[in-house]
Design a protein around this motif. Structure first.
Motif, PDB file in Angstrom:
ATOM      1  N   ARG A   8      28.557 -15.018 -13.846  1.00 60.68           N
ATOM      2  CA  ARG A   8      27.565 -14.127 -13.226  1.00 60.68           C
ATOM      3  C   ARG A   8      27.188 -14.597 -11.828  1.00 60.68           C
ATOM      4  O   ARG A   8      27.061 -13.782 -10.898  1.00 60.68           O
ATOM      5  CB  ARG A   8      26.319 -14.043 -14.114  1.00 60.68           C
ATOM      6  CG  ARG A   8      26.512 -13.247 -15.393  1.00 60.68           C
ATOM      7  CD  ARG A   8      26.632 -11.747 -15.114  1.00 60.68           C
ATOM      8  NE  ARG A   8      25.480 -11.209 -14.418  1.00 60.68           N
ATOM      9  CZ  ARG A   8      24.347 -10.841 -15.004  1.00 60.68           C
ATOM     10  NH1 ARG A   8      24.223 -10.938 -16.329  1.00 60.68           N
ATOM     11  NH2 ARG A   8      23.351 -10.348 -14.300  1.00 60.68           N
ATOM     12  N   MET A  17      27.567 -12.509  -8.322  1.00 62.29           N
ATOM     13  CA  MET A  17      26.407 -12.178  -7.481  1.00 62.29           C
ATOM     14  C   MET A  17      26.611 -12.580  -6.032  1.00 62.29           C
ATOM     15  O   MET A  17      26.186 -11.874  -5.113  1.00 62.29           O
ATOM     16  CB  MET A  17      25.160 -12.872  -8.035  1.00 62.29           C
ATOM     17  CG  MET A  17      24.659 -12.298  -9.338  1.00 62.29           C
ATOM     18  SD  MET A  17      23.300 -13.276 -10.008  1.00 62.29           S
ATOM     19  CE  MET A  17      22.965 -12.363 -11.516  1.00 62.29           C
ATOM     20  N   THR A  73      18.573 -12.161  -5.969  1.00 57.31           N
ATOM     21  CA  THR A  73      19.267 -11.811  -7.211  1.00 57.31           C
ATOM     22  C   THR A  73      19.567 -13.041  -8.055  1.00 57.31           C
ATOM     23  O   THR A  73      19.352 -13.046  -9.272  1.00 57.31           O
ATOM     24  CB  THR A  73      20.574 -11.066  -6.886  1.00 57.31           C
ATOM     25  OG1 THR A  73      20.280  -9.926  -6.070  1.00 57.31           O
ATOM     26  CG2 THR A  73      21.263 -10.596  -8.149  1.00 57.31           C
ATOM     27  N   THR A  74      20.064 -14.105  -7.420  1.00 56.50           N
ATOM     28  CA  THR A  74      20.381 -15.316  -8.184  1.00 56.50           C
ATOM     29  C   THR A  74      19.122 -15.978  -8.723  1.00 56.50           C
ATOM     30  O   THR A  74      19.099 -16.461  -9.862  1.00 56.50           O
ATOM     31  CB  THR A  74      21.171 -16.308  -7.322  1.00 56.50           C
ATOM     32  OG1 THR A  74      20.468 -16.536  -6.075  1.00 56.50           O
ATOM     33  CG2 THR A  74      22.557 -15.792  -7.001  1.00 56.50           C
ATOM     34  N   TYR A 104      17.949 -13.911 -11.690  1.00 55.28           N
ATOM     35  CA  TYR A 104      18.823 -14.080 -12.847  1.00 55.28           C
ATOM     36  C   TYR A 104      18.565 -15.415 -13.554  1.00 55.28           C
ATOM     37  O   TYR A 104      18.562 -15.494 -14.792  1.00 55.28           O
ATOM     38  CB  TYR A 104      20.287 -14.008 -12.404  1.00 55.28           C
ATOM     39  CG  TYR A 104      21.260 -14.460 -13.472  1.00 55.28           C
ATOM     40  CD1 TYR A 104      21.474 -13.703 -14.621  1.00 55.28           C
ATOM     41  CD2 TYR A 104      21.950 -15.668 -13.334  1.00 55.28           C
ATOM     42  CE1 TYR A 104      22.353 -14.127 -15.608  1.00 55.28           C
ATOM     43  CE2 TYR A 104      22.832 -16.094 -14.319  1.00 55.28           C
ATOM     44  CZ  TYR A 104      23.027 -15.323 -15.451  1.00 55.28           C
ATOM     45  OH  TYR A 104      23.892 -15.754 -16.424  1.00 55.28           O
TER      46      TYR A 104
END
Length: 667
Positions: free
Chosen positions: A504, A508, A589-590, A593
């Motif tokens: 993932r 990303m 985003t990271t 997550y």
């Protein structure tokens, strides 16, 4: 006695060895449980390490899109930091300035005349005034050094006094104010004034201040002078006025000071020559006995009158002159610039005495207003002035883009929004001051983001694969770290959580994001951040570039920051729906997550709690089993002791029977 055997203590049947061997077999489950605890503890350390790597990466990601992200930082660059230094904060706008440091702010610093080493300061009440502050203290009398110590003790840090032996027989007193600016002159009072004169710190002033005022009769003598107030006059173009002064013959310490305001008039307001009136021709008539005879109408074409040529345009900023009898001395010219400017002229540099001041506006298109004209001694401290000033209290003066600025301190924080200026020294050189984004700090934070991502990814590779080359590729590891990595290699090879995290994160950081520049700046690779940013792959396949580690092409990244910093910022964190909350970008985003992995009650904390419970349960089992082993060993010892006792009794019976048989045989 050699055959004496005590069951449970000594054994000729070696039962202790038999018990020991049986106990080794019985301890095998205990050994397995202890190894299981060690395995749990090792797994716990590994998960804690993963949590730390995630935490570091999240912190570095949050820095890039949070409220205080580096994209809003500003830095100030001076072309000569020996003259001017500056710092900028986030409120500063990107811009460039031209600054000239005319003079730095200073504080009063007085030096006495030399006095002999035995000089005694008399007992008395001493005081001084520093701006609006006044301090007083008593002194019981004593040496100059004791007097200096008393000043330092009672001045509350506002004044520092020191005694210097300038020769083997004499000494001098230095008194220094700690407040800069012309509004903070050091004035000695009461007995301090008396001892100041005696020491040669002070001298009596010879000339007092002269404030120039205007009245209507004086203004009427000017062609077009307009009196604004008793301290201000406006001179139209080509106009002049002479202001008589009370004769000043001692100009040694005197300064002429005034404010001048220059205004360039638009052409519509400038007085230009007007054309002459066109002649008017009338028809004549005559009358007699009621009969009127009209003259024939004139039919004479007259040309339109033309205005005279306008006088040549004159720009002459040498406006102020000093007059002494028939002698007129021009003073320095005003600056040819719009707005207000402060004029300060040391009269001793031009004249010995002055009787009048002439203001002559020779310009054809400029209107000049003068106000607050005065001649004074800036060194005066009441009726006295310093006799040997090392430095005199004065304001800082500088020009910002041609506009003169005055401040009472060298640390100026209210001139340019978000910028703190520090004046180091005066200079004729014009300094270039640049306020721009702190691109070096931005790059440093992005490099930290890349580095922490690579370290987390390396740990995930180590734990989920059994390839020794993974560790060998990590050239930044120390020998100790390399050995530890080899021990962890493939430890969680089948762990779905870590394998999914690895995939993932890679996705990303390769995905496109919305930015101001659109498709031109939608990928990290477009600003020089990718798995092969440097392009140095060699002839064969570089396995390190296939594992997803990021690199930065610094030249490409620098160019992106320079050309479109806002879009680079959007790549890491962007508010796409204008609700003032970041909702897109690689860093956002990271970070979002990874949040469930490390937060309280998250995935890794739950794993650690589970491991702790397993450790506790296993330790309980170990404790119970140790009790069992103790009971089991005691039981063996009792059984083997009983057996040895029985065997001993049987052996004695056998020996007795054997002895009886032998006796019967001999008989």
């Amino acid at each position: 006695m050699s055959d004496l055997s005590i069951p449970g203590v000594t054994s000729k049947y070696n039962t202790s060895k038999m018990i020991e061997d049986l106990m080794k077999v019985e301890k095998i489950p205990l050994t397995r449980m202890e190894k299981r605890v060690d395995t749990y503890e090792e797994e716990k350390k590994v998960w804690q390490g993963v949590s730390r790597y995630i935490g570091t990466f999240k912190d570095n990601a949050r820095v890039l899109y949070g409220f205080e992200n580096p994209f809003g930082e500003r830095k100030a660059e001076s072309s000569d930091e020996k003259i001017l230094t500056a710092t900028a904060n986030r409120e500063a706008n990107e811009s460039e300035y031209k600054i000239k440091v005319i003079q730095t702010a200073k504080a009063d610093r007085f030096l006495s005349a030399p006095v002999n080493n035995e000089f005694e300061v008399p007992e008395g009440e001493y005081s001084f005034t520093l701006g609006e502050d006044e301090e007083s203290f008593s002194f019981s009398g004593g040496s100059l050094s004791k007097f200096a110590d008393r000043i330092n003790q009672k001045s509350k840090g506002k004044v520092i006094a020191s005694v210097i032996k300038n020769s083997s027989q004499t000494q001098v007193l230095v008194v220094e104010s700690q407040k800069e600016g012309s509004d903070n002159p050091l004035i000695l009072g009461s007995d301090f004034e008396k001892i100041g004169v005696e020491l040669g710190l002070l001298k009596r002033n010879n000339t007092s201040q002269v404030d120039v005022t205007f009245d209507s009769s004086l203004v009427d003598s000017a062609d077009k002078g307009q009196m604004i107030s008793d301290s201000a006059i406006k001179l139209s173009p080509t106009n002049s006025i002479t202001i008589p002064l009370k004769g000043l013959s001692n100009l040694e310490d005197m300064v002429l000071e005034m404010d001048a305001y220059v205004l360039t008039l638009p052409e519509s307001e400038q007085e230009l020559p007007k054309p002459p009136q066109k002649p008017s021709l009338q028809m004549g008539e005559a009358g007699f006995q009621g009969i009127t005879i009209q003259n024939e109408a004139f039919d004479l074409p007259l040309p339109e009158p033309k205005a005279p040529e306008p006088p040549p345009k004159v720009t002459d900023m040498q406006v102020i002159s000093g007059v002494n009898g028939s002698q007129k001395v021009p003073f320095p010219a005003l600056k040819d610039q719009e707005g207000q400017q402060k004029v300060t002229i040391a009269l001793k540099d031009y004249m010995n005495s002055i009787s009048a001041l002439e203001l002559n506006n020779k310009n054809t298109s400029k209107e000049i207003t003068f106000e607050n004209i005065r001649i004074y001694n800036p060194n005066a401290r009441g009726d006295y002035s310093p006799a040997n000033p090392i430095a005199r209290a004065q304001d800082a003066k500088l020009e910002l883009n041609g506009v003169e600025v005055v401040r009472s301190t060298n640390a100026i924080d209210d001139l340019i929004a978000g910028v703190d200026l520090n004046l180091e020294k005066a200079s004729d050189e014009e300094i270039d001051l640049k306020i721009e984004p702190d691109r070096e700090q931005i790059k440093e934070k992005v490099i930290n983001f890349i580095g922490s991502y690579n370290r987390l990814l390396a740990e995930l590779q180590i734990l989920t694969k059994s390839e020794p080359s993974i560790v060998q590729e990590l050239g930044y590891l120390s020998d100790e770290e390399r050995d530890s990595a080899n021990e962890r290699l493939g430890m969680f090879q089948g762990d779905i959580t870590l394998n999914q995290m690895k995939n993932r994160l890679q996705t990303m950081l390769m995905s496109p994001y919305t930015t101001e520049a659109g498709r031109d700046f939608s990928l990290l690779a477009q600003v020089g951040i990718s798995t092969n940013a440097t392009g140095q792959s060699g002839n064969g396949i570089d396995s390190t570039k296939l594992r997803g580690y990021l690199e930065m092409d610094e030249d490409k990244f620098d160019a992106a920051l320079k050309s479109d910093l806002e879009s680079v910022k959007d790549l890491f964190g962007n508010d796409t729906d204008n609700d003032l909350v970041v909702d897109s970008g690689a860093a956002y985003t990271t970070d979002t997550y990874l949040k469930p992995f490390t937060q309280i009650g998250g995935i890794i904390p739950l794993k650690l709690d589970s491991i702790d419970r397993q450790v506790d349960d296993t330790n309980d089992q170990i404790a119970d089993y140790k009790v069992h082993l103790d009971d089991y060993e005691a039981k063996l010892k009792r059984q083997y002791g009983t057996m040895e006792g029985t065997l001993g009794s049987m052996e004695k019976t056998f020996n007795a029977i054997d002895n009886l048989n032998k006796q019967n045989s001999s008989n």
